[in-house]
Scaffold this motif. Structure first.
Motif, PDB file in Angstrom:
ATOM      1  N   UNK A   1       0.842  -1.213   0.000  1.00  0.00           N
ATOM      2  CA  UNK A   1       0.000   0.000   0.000  1.00  0.00           C
ATOM      3  C   UNK A   1       0.873   1.258   0.000  1.00  0.00           C
ATOM      4  N   UNK A   2       1.955   1.207   0.733  1.00  0.00           N
ATOM      5  CA  UNK A   2       2.863   2.353   0.770  1.00  0.00           C
ATOM      6  C   UNK A   2       3.461   2.586  -0.621  1.00  0.00           C
ATOM      7  N   UNK A   3       3.823   1.494  -1.256  1.00  0.00           N
ATOM      8  CA  UNK A   3       4.372   1.558  -2.613  1.00  0.00           C
ATOM      9  C   UNK A   3       3.339   2.208  -3.553  1.00  0.00           C
ATOM     10  N   UNK A   4       2.090   1.783  -3.419  1.00  0.00           N
ATOM     11  CA  UNK A   4       1.024   2.319  -4.274  1.00  0.00           C
ATOM     12  C   UNK A   4       0.818   3.812  -4.001  1.00  0.00           C
ATOM     13  N   UNK A   5       0.846   4.195  -2.741  1.00  0.00           N
ATOM     14  CA  UNK A   5       0.707   5.620  -2.411  1.00  0.00           C
ATOM     15  C   UNK A   5       1.775   6.432  -3.128  1.00  0.00           C
ATOM     16  N   UNK A   6       2.986   5.915  -3.099  1.00  0.00           N
ATOM     17  CA  UNK A   6       4.112   6.611  -3.735  1.00  0.00           C
ATOM     18  C   UNK A   6       3.903   6.716  -5.258  1.00  0.00           C
ATOM     19  N   UNK A   7       3.470   5.597  -5.854  1.00  0.00           N
ATOM     20  CA  UNK A   7       3.305   5.564  -7.309  1.00  0.00           C
ATOM     21  C   UNK A   7       2.164   6.490  -7.739  1.00  0.00           C
ATOM     22  N   UNK A   8       1.112   6.549  -6.925  1.00  0.00           N
ATOM     23  CA  UNK A   8       0.000   7.439  -7.244  1.00  0.00           C
ATOM     24  C   UNK A   8       0.461   8.897  -7.129  1.00  0.00           C
ATOM     25  N   UNK A   9       1.175   9.202  -6.069  1.00  0.00           N
ATOM     26  CA  UNK A   9       1.655  10.578  -5.886  1.00  0.00           C
ATOM     27  C   UNK A   9       2.562  10.971  -7.061  1.00  0.00           C
ATOM     28  N   UNK A  10       3.417  10.063  -7.454  1.00  0.00           N
ATOM     29  CA  UNK A  10       4.327  10.349  -8.572  1.00  0.00           C
ATOM     30  C   UNK A  10       3.544  10.632  -9.855  1.00  0.00           C
ATOM     31  N   UNK A  11       2.541   9.802 -10.132  1.00  0.00           N
ATOM     32  CA  UNK A  11       1.764   9.993 -11.366  1.00  0.00           C
ATOM     33  C   UNK A  11       1.012  11.329 -11.324  1.00  0.00           C
TER      34      UNK A  11
ATOM     35  N   UNK B   1      -2.512   4.257 -12.589  1.00  0.00           N
ATOM     36  CA  UNK B   1      -2.450   2.811 -12.332  1.00  0.00           C
ATOM     37  C   UNK B   1      -1.911   2.601 -10.924  1.00  0.00           C
ATOM     38  N   UNK B   2      -2.014   1.389 -10.448  1.00  0.00           N
ATOM     39  CA  UNK B   2      -1.468   1.155  -9.100  1.00  0.00           C
ATOM     40  C   UNK B   2      -0.023   0.670  -9.166  1.00  0.00           C
ATOM     41  N   UNK B   3       0.424   0.300 -10.357  1.00  0.00           N
ATOM     42  CA  UNK B   3       1.828  -0.034 -10.538  1.00  0.00           C
ATOM     43  C   UNK B   3       2.164  -1.514 -10.444  1.00  0.00           C
ATOM     44  N   UNK B   4       1.185  -2.325 -10.077  1.00  0.00           N
ATOM     45  CA  UNK B   4       1.358  -3.782 -10.046  1.00  0.00           C
ATOM     46  C   UNK B   4       2.492  -4.294  -9.144  1.00  0.00           C
ATOM     47  N   UNK B   5       2.744  -3.637  -7.988  1.00  0.00           N
ATOM     48  CA  UNK B   5       3.846  -4.114  -7.145  1.00  0.00           C
ATOM     49  C   UNK B   5       3.577  -5.500  -6.550  1.00  0.00           C
ATOM     50  N   UNK B   6       2.285  -5.853  -6.451  1.00  0.00           N
ATOM     51  CA  UNK B   6       1.953  -7.142  -5.827  1.00  0.00           C
ATOM     52  C   UNK B   6       2.145  -8.307  -6.797  1.00  0.00           C
ATOM     53  N   UNK B   7       2.447  -7.997  -8.064  1.00  0.00           N
ATOM     54  CA  UNK B   7       2.540  -9.065  -9.075  1.00  0.00           C
ATOM     55  C   UNK B   7       3.991  -9.397  -9.367  1.00  0.00           C
ATOM     56  N   UNK B   8       4.330 -10.629  -9.153  1.00  0.00           N
ATOM     57  CA  UNK B   8       5.662 -11.067  -9.528  1.00  0.00           C
ATOM     58  C   UNK B   8       5.752 -11.182 -11.034  1.00  0.00           C
ATOM     59  N   UNK B   9       4.619 -11.478 -11.660  1.00  0.00           N
ATOM     60  CA  UNK B   9       4.592 -11.717 -13.093  1.00  0.00           C
ATOM     61  C   UNK B   9       3.143 -11.604 -13.533  1.00  0.00           C
ATOM     62  N   UNK B  10       2.910 -11.059 -14.703  1.00  0.00           N
ATOM     63  CA  UNK B  10       1.538 -10.746 -15.097  1.00  0.00           C
ATOM     64  C   UNK B  10       0.682 -11.967 -15.410  1.00  0.00           C
ATOM     65  N   UNK B  11       1.297 -13.114 -15.594  1.00  0.00           N
ATOM     66  CA  UNK B  11       0.497 -14.332 -15.756  1.00  0.00           C
ATOM     67  C   UNK B  11       0.512 -15.151 -14.474  1.00  0.00           C
TER      68      UNK B  11
END
Ligand code: MET
Ligand SMILES: [Zn+2]
Length: 770
Positions: A480-490, A499-509
């Motif tokens: 969530x902290x990562x997402x906050x940062x990515x949202x602020x940056x955008x 976007x939320x930046x997909x930090x929770x995904x190791x791989x898109x599949x």
């Protein structure tokens, strides 16, 4: 040639070169960072090659009989061929020494670009998820033997005590996969340079012969494909010329032409009429040919062990196929993998978390080599000599087909009940109006493709969580902290759709595989995707369904942080299939619809949670396109339908995006149109927006975002450069349709270059808006 050595009875067309633990990736990337020298990189690579040869012999290949392919590459086999024949793109000529050779650092520079010099393009290798570096050929390309690395690697094997088989992309495929160089005249065809290229191959073959090579393998998958930019007659004429000339030279190793990925069809009689000594047939994807004159003097190499997929397969069927091949009446028959094994992971026994039952259904590269050794024994000593192995294979297959989870009655009932309505959204015009009212976006809306840089911090946090060093709550708070940062940056940069930046995904599949039933994921199942990039394809073994929502919480959280619309991110059904190892016991269309319904459930829940834009990525749509024209319509039909099935439940006001990672838009334009996504983003930066001409010509009238930032390279595009790309796009496509975005996700990039690039994109977009 004096007493020619016979072709080995069992062999493989190529082996994974990245190392069991991706040792090559680590070494190459350390070299790029300057942490190790070229000599150290060469040493690590030589050790890897030596270990591979030893292992292949342990697994049953003949170490002195040319059964081991010398198929190593530092980055890409097509780039290897390019630097071997001296085809350095003009903008990189400064990398050449007096002999026109480039060193290891220069080789990587061609692949990755440097300063103002754009890297060579990358594109999919046949119908696989491997990407090669596209050679650039013009009338001026000065073909000459510029690298004898392959000869050195052969000599290295000899010093180790082996007689191996050097492998290189063949001349016809090399030119078929090339594009015309920038300064080539309009209409120039790389294949027109065949006559100038052949002497270089002849010289290389002579050098290999001088070093003692008995056999050389020339990879010619270009001969099976009907999807390359030359008509069939031209391809066949080129093949005839190439192999007549190379074949007629007397001072050469014996030539083995490998033709993986589909049937040779009318190219087989052409090769049979030349002096080449052995030809491979892909008998997994392709079918058994008829006898054709000339074959009585050839070794036919039956590719009966699937190099494309990880199933253990039916060894009895493979043995039957080899017998049928023998019945054709060729000079000799050998057994091989249908393709290089570079497309499968190393070793099933390297998977601590897969059940023994699932493992008993699988064969990775090592197991496939074992199967080939078994089949080779059967060829020499008769089937009785391998009856135990045949029985074990049959038992594993029977167990697999009867296993629970392979057939889920609930899933079956749902796909059986589908009707045409389930595959269609409302009228596009009504959707445009509803979305305009709901979203209120500026002209030339800006967005990204979804992922933001996957930093060391993210990878470390994930690893700590997997190890159990941090709790799930701690990990989620980190995300969530990562997402906050990515949202602020955008927001700071000024992007319009966040976007939320997909930090929770190791791989898109893999992320979807982990959240769906019917899949398993591997621990060490790495497969090279391009250069130093590798992925771990998931194993799709059973009926697929979605037990519970899994992206909704992240998207809803992100939306709670901003007034701007947040795009929900999903991976589409075709891509989930293309980047997994998919069950081979039912049509892909059936499996695709199961995945589509699982995604449809997720989309309904995202809408419910207030997400107004949802992107369903289909970067692999083009990749699965069959190489034979006759098979393409059926493929496009089911693949497009599965995407539509996944998205057609969305309301008119919900804007559906899709993303495709390539620029050969022309080839699948009708399919892209049929996807009926409201907005489609594609790759365009590296090819300088060439694609917009196709888009215009096709009359495509939905939203389109041709990429303005090549994310495959660490280069930051300047505002001027982006402005030029935008101007090119606006010159061809009405502004009301155009979106501004990078070529692809940012996960492989660092924050510094990403922030700089996105800032430049926004500056160029503002200028274009006027
Ligand atoms: C290979 S396509 C990647 C799409 C994905 N949403 C990303 O941004 O990473
Ligand atoms: Zn992409």
């Amino acid at each position: 040639m004096s007493t020619p050595a016979p072709f080995p009875t069992g062999t493989i067309l190529g082996y994974p070169r990245i190392g069991r633990r991706r040792e090559l990736k680590r070494a190459v990337e350390s070299f790029w960072k300057g942490d190790i020298t070229a000599a150290e990189l060469e040493r690590v690579s030589a050790e890897l090659r030596a270990a591979t040869r030893d292992r292949l012999v342990e697994l049953g290949l003949d170490g002195r009989g040319s059964a081991i392919p010398e198929s190593f590459s530092y980055y890409d086999q097509v780039l290897d061929a390019a630097v071997t024949v001296g085809a350095t793109p003009a903008r990189f000529s400064y990398l050449e020494d007096a002999e026109g050779a480039v060193d290891l650092a220069g080789y990587f520079t061609i692949a990755r670009g440097e300063g103002e010099h754009l890297p060579v393009e990358m594109t999919k290798w046949f119908d696989t998820n491997y990407h090669y570096s596209v050679p650039e050929i013009g009338p001026e390309t000065n073909f000459h033997l510029a690298s004898t690395r392959l000869v050195a690697q052969y000599a290295e094997a000899v010093a180790q005590g082996y007689v191996t088989r050097p492998v290189i992309v063949g001349p016809v495929t090399f030119l078929l996969l090339s594009k015309a160089s920038e300064d080539a005249p309009e209409g120039f065809r790389p294949l027109s340079r065949l006559a100038d290229l052949l002497p270089v191959y002849r010289e290389l073959l002579r050098a290999l012969r001088a070093a003692g090579a008995e056999w050389v393998q020339l990879d010619e998958p270009g001969l099976v494909s009907e999807s390359l930019n030359e008509d069939r007659l031209t391809v066949l004429t080129a093949a005839e010329k190439a192999y007549r000339e190379l074949g007629d030279d007397t001072d050469r190793p014996q030539i083995f032409v490998a033709a993986p990925y589909a049937s040779l069809d009318d190219a087989l009689p052409v090769l049979a009429g030349t002096a080449v000594e052995a030809i491979s047939l892909d008998l997994v994807r392709g079918s058994l040919p008829e006898f054709t004159p000339g074959l009585e003097a050839k070794t036919l190499v039956g590719g009966v062990v699937d190099g494309h997929n990880v199933w253990r397969g039916d060894l009895t069927v493979a043995a039957d196929t080899l017998e049928a091949l023998r019945g054709l009446g060729s000079g000799a028959v050998a057994v091989a993998s249908s393709t290089s094994l570079q497309h499968v992971p190393h070793d099933v026994n390297d998977e601590p978390y897969l059940s023994d039952q699932l493992k008993s259904w699988l064969a990775f590269a090592e197991q496939k080599v074992g199967q080939i050794a078994t089949l080779a024994t059967g060829l020499v000593n008769g089937r009785g000599s391998i009856s135990a192995e045949l029985a074990a294979s049959a038992a594993a297959l029977a167990d697999r087909l009867a296993a629970p989870g392979v057939h889920d009655p609930v899933v079956r009932a749902r796909t059986a009940a589908l009707t045409a309505d389930d595959f269609s959204r409302g009228e596009y015009a009504a959707r445009v109006a509803a979305q305009a009212a709901a979203l209120n976006l500026p002209d030339l809306p800006t967005t990204t493709i979804g992922s933001f840089p996957q930093t060391g911090d993210i990878r470390r946090a994930r690893a700590s969580f997997v190890r159990g060093d941090i709790t799930e709550a701690q990990y989620n708070e980190f995300l969530r902290e990562e997402i906050r940062r990515v949202v602020a940056l955008q927001e700071e940069i000024g992007l319009d759709v966040l976007v939320h930046g997909e930090p929770e995904r190791n791989d898109m599949v893999q992320y979807f595989a982990e959240n769906f039933d019917g899949f398993d994921v591997t621990q060490n199942g790495w497969v090279q995707s391009y250069g130093t990039r590798a992925t771990r394809p998931s194993l799709l073994w059973g009926d697929v369904s979605r037990p519970a929502p899994f992206t909704v919480e992240w998207s809803a959280f992100t939306q709670s942080l901003t007034e701007k619309p947040v795009k929900g991110m999903l991976t589409g059904p075709v891509t989930i299939l293309a980047w997994s190892f998919v069950r081979d016991d039912q049509p892909l269309a059936e499996t695709a619809n199961q995945v589509a319904l699982a995604l449809r459930d997720e989309i309904a829940d995202l809408e419910e949670a207030g997400i107004g834009i949802i992107q369903v990525d289909e970067p692999a749509l083009r990749e699965l396109l069959p190489l034979k024209v006759a098979d393409q319509a059926d493929y496009l039909d089911w693949s497009v339908n599965s995407f539509r099935l996944s998205t057609a439940g969305a309301a008119d006001a919900t804007q559906i995006h899709t993303h495709l990672c390539y620029s050969e838009f022309g080839v699948v334009i009708d399919a892209i149109r049929a996807l009926d996504a409201d907005v489609t983003s594609i790759e365009a930066a590296r090819s300088k927006m060439e694609v917009v001409h196709d888009i215009k010509a096709s009359g495509f009238d939905h939203g389109i975002g041709p990429g303005v930032y090549d994310i495959h390279s660490p280069r930051v595009p300047s505002v001027a450069e982006i402005s030029e790309l935008i101007a090119t796009a606006l010159g061809e496509i009405p502004a009301s349709q155009v979106w501004i975005n990078p070529d692809c996700g940012l996960k492989t990039r660092g924050y510094e270059e990403t922030t700089a690039s996105l800032t430049n994109i926004l500056e160029a977009t503002r200028a274009a808006r006027g």
